[in-house]
Design a protein around this motif. Sequence first.
Motif, PDB file in Angstrom:
ATOM      1  N   LEU A 315       3.687  -4.136   1.057  1.00 28.64           N
ATOM      2  CA  LEU A 315       2.605  -4.647   0.853  1.00 28.64           C
ATOM      3  C   LEU A 315       2.641  -5.563  -0.307  1.00 28.64           C
ATOM      4  N   ASP A 316       1.913  -6.611  -0.366  1.00 28.84           N
ATOM      5  CA  ASP A 316       1.845  -7.479  -1.614  1.00 28.84           C
ATOM      6  C   ASP A 316       1.203  -6.928  -2.773  1.00 28.84           C
ATOM      7  N   ASP A 317       1.344  -7.596  -3.820  1.00 31.13           N
ATOM      8  CA  ASP A 317       0.466  -7.190  -5.144  1.00 31.13           C
ATOM      9  C   ASP A 317      -0.873  -7.310  -4.793  1.00 31.13           C
ATOM     10  N   GLY A 318      -1.717  -6.212  -5.068  1.00 31.94           N
ATOM     11  CA  GLY A 318      -3.268  -6.384  -4.753  1.00 31.94           C
ATOM     12  C   GLY A 318      -3.941  -5.040  -5.356  1.00 31.94           C
ATOM     13  N   PRO A 319      -5.280  -4.875  -4.916  1.00 29.87           N
ATOM     14  CA  PRO A 319      -5.960  -3.892  -5.462  1.00 29.87           C
ATOM     15  C   PRO A 319      -5.262  -2.593  -5.079  1.00 29.87           C
ATOM     16  N   LEU A 320      -4.838  -2.396  -4.151  1.00 32.11           N
ATOM     17  CA  LEU A 320      -4.254  -1.149  -3.546  1.00 32.11           C
ATOM     18  C   LEU A 320      -2.886  -0.663  -4.518  1.00 32.11           C
ATOM     19  N   THR A 321      -1.992  -1.650  -4.538  1.00 33.08           N
ATOM     20  CA  THR A 321      -0.671  -1.321  -5.054  1.00 33.08           C
ATOM     21  C   THR A 321      -0.701  -1.243  -6.419  1.00 33.08           C
ATOM     22  N   ALA A 322      -1.665  -1.959  -7.117  1.00 32.74           N
ATOM     23  CA  ALA A 322      -1.890  -1.836  -8.343  1.00 32.74           C
ATOM     24  C   ALA A 322      -2.090  -0.603  -8.898  1.00 32.74           C
ATOM     25  N   LEU A 323      -2.549   0.484  -8.104  1.00 30.08           N
ATOM     26  CA  LEU A 323      -3.033   1.859  -8.348  1.00 30.08           C
ATOM     27  C   LEU A 323      -1.489   2.695  -8.639  1.00 30.08           C
ATOM     28  N   CYS A 324      -0.405   2.113  -8.325  1.00 30.65           N
ATOM     29  CA  CYS A 324       0.894   3.039  -8.274  1.00 30.65           C
ATOM     30  C   CYS A 324       1.872   2.077  -9.097  1.00 30.65           C
ATOM     31  N   SER A 325       2.830   2.711  -9.675  1.00 33.46           N
ATOM     32  CA  SER A 325       3.799   2.236 -10.622  1.00 33.46           C
ATOM     33  C   SER A 325       5.033   1.825  -9.537  1.00 33.46           C
ATOM     34  N   ALA A 326       4.998   2.348  -8.364  1.00 31.28           N
ATOM     35  CA  ALA A 326       6.208   2.241  -7.430  1.00 31.28           C
ATOM     36  C   ALA A 326       6.394   0.690  -7.342  1.00 31.28           C
ATOM     37  N   GLN A 327       7.816   0.343  -7.235  1.00 29.26           N
ATOM     38  CA  GLN A 327       8.072  -1.133  -7.186  1.00 29.26           C
ATOM     39  C   GLN A 327       7.805  -1.528  -5.867  1.00 29.26           C
ATOM     40  N   LYS A 328       7.901  -0.631  -4.777  1.00 29.49           N
ATOM     41  CA  LYS A 328       7.787  -0.954  -3.477  1.00 29.49           C
ATOM     42  C   LYS A 328       6.835  -0.018  -2.605  1.00 29.49           C
ATOM     43  N   ILE A 329       5.833  -0.631  -2.015  1.00 34.71           N
ATOM     44  CA  ILE A 329       4.987   0.377  -1.147  1.00 34.71           C
ATOM     45  C   ILE A 329       5.048   0.102   0.288  1.00 34.71           C
ATOM     46  N   MET A 330       5.574   0.674   1.038  1.00 32.29           N
ATOM     47  CA  MET A 330       5.661   0.085   2.551  1.00 32.29           C
ATOM     48  C   MET A 330       4.673   0.778   3.372  1.00 32.29           C
ATOM     49  N   LEU A 331       4.054   0.186   4.415  1.00 31.37           N
ATOM     50  CA  LEU A 331       3.126   0.609   5.341  1.00 31.37           C
ATOM     51  C   LEU A 331       3.655   0.648   7.027  1.00 31.37           C
ATOM     52  N   ASP A 332       3.552   1.787   7.599  1.00 34.45           N
ATOM     53  CA  ASP A 332       3.710   1.743   8.806  1.00 34.45           C
ATOM     54  C   ASP A 332       2.931   2.536   9.657  1.00 34.45           C
ATOM     55  N   GLY A 333       2.595   2.045  10.998  1.00 34.13           N
ATOM     56  CA  GLY A 333       1.551   2.631  11.613  1.00 34.13           C
ATOM     57  C   GLY A 333       2.090   3.737  12.833  1.00 34.13           C
ATOM     58  N   GLY A 334       3.422   3.889  12.536  1.00 31.38           N
ATOM     59  CA  GLY A 334       3.843   4.672  13.502  1.00 31.38           C
ATOM     60  C   GLY A 334       3.176   6.179  13.640  1.00 31.38           C
ATOM     61  N   HIS A 335       3.151   6.943  14.802  1.00 32.57           N
ATOM     62  CA  HIS A 335       2.302   8.058  14.842  1.00 32.57           C
ATOM     63  C   HIS A 335       2.878   8.978  15.812  1.00 32.57           C
ATOM     64  N   ASN A 336       3.952   8.564  16.545  1.00 41.56           N
ATOM     65  CA  ASN A 336       4.869   9.725  17.525  1.00 41.56           C
ATOM     66  C   ASN A 336       6.041   9.850  17.075  1.00 41.56           C
ATOM     67  N   GLU A 337       6.814  10.566  17.873  1.00 41.63           N
ATOM     68  CA  GLU A 337       8.107  11.358  17.473  1.00 41.63           C
ATOM     69  C   GLU A 337       9.051   9.809  17.510  1.00 41.63           C
ATOM     70  N   SER A 338       9.018   9.103  18.509  1.00 40.84           N
ATOM     71  CA  SER A 338       9.794   7.956  18.765  1.00 40.84           C
ATOM     72  C   SER A 338       9.713   7.061  17.590  1.00 40.84           C
ATOM     73  N   ALA A 339       8.616   6.752  16.985  1.00 37.60           N
ATOM     74  CA  ALA A 339       8.115   5.866  15.819  1.00 37.60           C
ATOM     75  C   ALA A 339       8.872   6.696  14.730  1.00 37.60           C
ATOM     76  N   GLY A 340       8.836   8.086  14.495  1.00 42.00           N
ATOM     77  CA  GLY A 340       9.372   8.481  13.456  1.00 42.00           C
ATOM     78  C   GLY A 340      10.844   8.444  13.378  1.00 42.00           C
ATOM     79  N   ILE A 341      11.556   8.522  14.578  1.00 48.28           N
ATOM     80  CA  ILE A 341      12.984   8.334  14.459  1.00 48.28           C
ATOM     81  C   ILE A 341      13.210   7.110  13.875  1.00 48.28           C
ATOM     82  N   ALA A 342      12.494   6.101  14.466  1.00 48.00           N
ATOM     83  CA  ALA A 342      12.809   4.570  14.272  1.00 48.00           C
ATOM     84  C   ALA A 342      12.632   4.394  12.851  1.00 48.00           C
TER      85      ALA A 342
END
Length: 441
Positions: A315-342
């Motif tokens: 995620l880019d710098d924005g209203p959501l990422t500003a809430l957290c001090s983590a340098q990197k916030i990642m987003l993934d829509g995976g929702h099944n076991e194959s996606a979890g393994i990936a």
Amino acid sequence: MLDFGRSEDARVQAQLDRLSALSVPQGRLGLETIRALMERLGNPHRKLPPVFHVAGTNGKGSVCAFLRAMLEADGKRVHVTTSPHLVRYNERIRIAGELISDEALAAILSEVLDAGEDLAPSFFEVTIAAAFLAFSRTPADACVVEVGLGGRFDATNVLEADAVAVCGIAALGIDHEAFLLAPEDGVPKEPMARIAFEKAGIAKAGVPLVTMGDRYPAGAQNAIRELSVLAGAPLFEFGTHWVADEAEGGSLYFYEYGAEAGRDFPMPAIPGAHQARNAALAIAMIEAQKAVSVTNAAVISGLLNARWPARLQTLDDGPLTALCSAQKIMLDGGHNESAGIALASALPGDPGSVHLIVGMLANKDPRAVIGPLADRIRSLTTIPVPGHDSHPPKAFGSDARAASDIEDALLHVPSDGYPVLIAGSLYLAGEALRLNDEVPD
């Protein structure tokens, strides 16, 4: 539960409200309704430029993103329809490179809904009819079409052989069991073979069918082979007709059996080893078809420039990422076991290396994502998926902490510098993008 979407445009919202009122008669399967709807609209699916048709459980959207990027890098005008949308319904219909405008979307949905009012079409049937109708009215060089669910009875399978340049099947896994594993005579009984059978239902006579071949379980591979023979579709399999893998130096090596030499491509810009496999499938689809020419340079450019939101997206710098001090916030829509393994293969392998924020629909396996990540999880926070029935915290184990929403979860992530991953649902991913002002365009 479907996400019908919301729009700030009153004209679009009026049609989305009509869409949300649609329901599919219990147990209805088949292509009769979409064919009848197409007939009333003048059969727009027969007036399309060459179609790249992509099925699969995981990765089919990424394959479509690579195909679009490669084709456009060659100067082609490309229509694209993918699903689901993340933030706006408009994302489902891209006309000659641009997302459909609100004005055009409202008009085309109204036209399709009016034409099929007495047919009781489904949400997806209307969506595909609208996409194909819009595509048929704007000149382009190619279409990229993602299967919605399955393949055999998917609304996109109204496409006929004359319109399709090539079909592809991405990675396979168990998902949508209620539909794809429903009891039926004359179909494979073993679950993965049945899944493969449903996906391969898009095979067309004389149209190349490109698959991951021996990367599938043996039963799945055999089911696809048998169906390709029945359909008369020339098969182009990984391991039999082509191969691709990471080479020394970090390049993507692609070789088609019978060619004088292989080719080295850059690894794709979309992160994850699984994305290299998706990119290779896109290359193989380009190679297998003869309807649209694409240069080697365009393939390289497509690999480097393809983008597909909510697939290990930082995620880019924005209203959501500003809430957290983590340098990197990642987003993934995976929702099944194959996606979890990936996901597990793409993330750092060190124990306790990521703070996981997860929300999953109630009809998904809560262990699908957290199971493969195992000891990688430094902290586990569960949140509901807005507007959908989702799993409670206890479904994720005793270490899970509950938060009311994404903002609440981010506010309470420990300030230790470790990255954050938000995962478990494309609907949740869409909410995160909306909150961070990163609306896909």
